[in-house]
Design an enzyme around this catalytic site. Sequence first.
Site, PDB file in Angstrom:
ATOM      1  CB  CYS A  26       3.257   6.268   6.547  1.00 32.78           C
ATOM      2  SG  CYS A  26       4.611   7.456   6.660  1.00 32.78           S
ATOM      3  CB  ALA A  27       6.321   3.328   3.994  1.00 37.45           C
TER       4      ALA A  27
END
Length: 479
Positions: A26-27
């Site tokens: 993810c980020a």
Amino acid sequence: MAYQKEAETILKAVGGEENIEEMAHCATRLRLTLKDEGKVDEETLNQMDVVKGTFSTSDQYQIIIGSGTVNKVFQAVQSLMKGDTDEPAPQEHKKQKKKGHPLQRFVKMLSDIFVPIIPAIVAGGLLMGLNNILTAKGIFSDSQSVVEMYPHFAEFASMINIFASAPFALLPILIGFSAAKRFGGNAFLGAALGAIMVHPALMNGYAYPEALANGDPIPQWHIFGLSIAQVGYQGQVLPTLVATYILAQLEKGLRRIVPTVLDNLLTPLFAILITAFLTFLFVGPLTRTAGFWLTDGLTWLYETGGAVGGFLFGLFYAPIVITGMHHSFIAIETALIADQAKTGGSFIFPIAAMSNMAQGAAALAAFFIIKQNQKLKGVASAAGVSAVLGITEPAMFGVNLKLRYPFIGAMTGSALGSAYVSFFKVKATALGAAGIPGIISIAPGSWTHYIIGMCIAFIGSFVITFILSKQKRYQSITE
């Protein structure tokens, strides 16, 4: 390749390629589904400069790397592996679905669907915030907006408005693509179904509630004695999820019975035809109504709960993040913002921002408190700044949870800030970075209260973390 050495160390520390069932990111985090988490060498991982922390939740082992860097590390690890682990093989997908209790699997499903489309939603949200700055009154003048004061900006604002609204108006296409892939169907069929649901020939979904309230005629198809409303699903989340699930299951069923020589012709044809017909006949109307009830109910709870409701939500927001359940909020926030003419926007975003500010403040407080552990001190400074800018995982998992008392201070500061913004009904009209940059996502009339709420969360968390650090039971871990 950059981070090749770090990738080799990480791969070895998690038990090697043969121990990885699925890998994504993810980020800020590498998200690994491992066959045996007992093989993980956490000591090696935590000694790496590139690793800010590790934790396990919802049957996923997650390694916190940081925004921007995680993409490069993921690519480096992936290059060392023989297969493409970004998408599990069918048999691995089945195995993964059996792990965890139903709520965990549901939250993971929403996470798998919405995390990949967050960049598109955030881009649209930030553009929407820019449009608000240009068109809202009371920001730079008491009675005029920027475009009214400077008419030559009007066409630019109009263009930005189209750019900003597109991801939300055409949201079913994005969700259809991502959800079909997650449910094991053809992603492009999912996108096609989403495009059907927002076709311009249909009555616009945003105008539908107003038409019903005014008693205006709704266009209908009259087929086989049935009357089917010709209404689009712009900005709708729940109808798209359910329709795409039906599409994926129908597609998989058809592929088992349609002869191979006709599969490429008949399977897409019947999958789209049957699913789209069912969607407009009863799936869409039922789930649209359920979606309205959900957003109306949550808005009512927020409006009636006031500061007390905000305090409790802010207090438990960080523990919710630990479980991963915060990913389910994305679907709710998207629906609230897509229907902001009715809801006023999302009340979840400001509370998330208060939690992020509090986590950042606690990590920065830890930076001043820590004496001996220079690596943790360095992580605390960088992670604290990152958190107030909207990326909170390095601070939360890399510092605050490790030391415990900063996490308690952050929860308390988050609760205080959330109580304030909830009392003044601060809402976001767009999604973005939940922190200092998030101000442009807030409804213009609430900017002052949003800033004050952030200050309360930051100062409260910072002070409480310092007070807790003086207690004897935390002295050993502080040093």
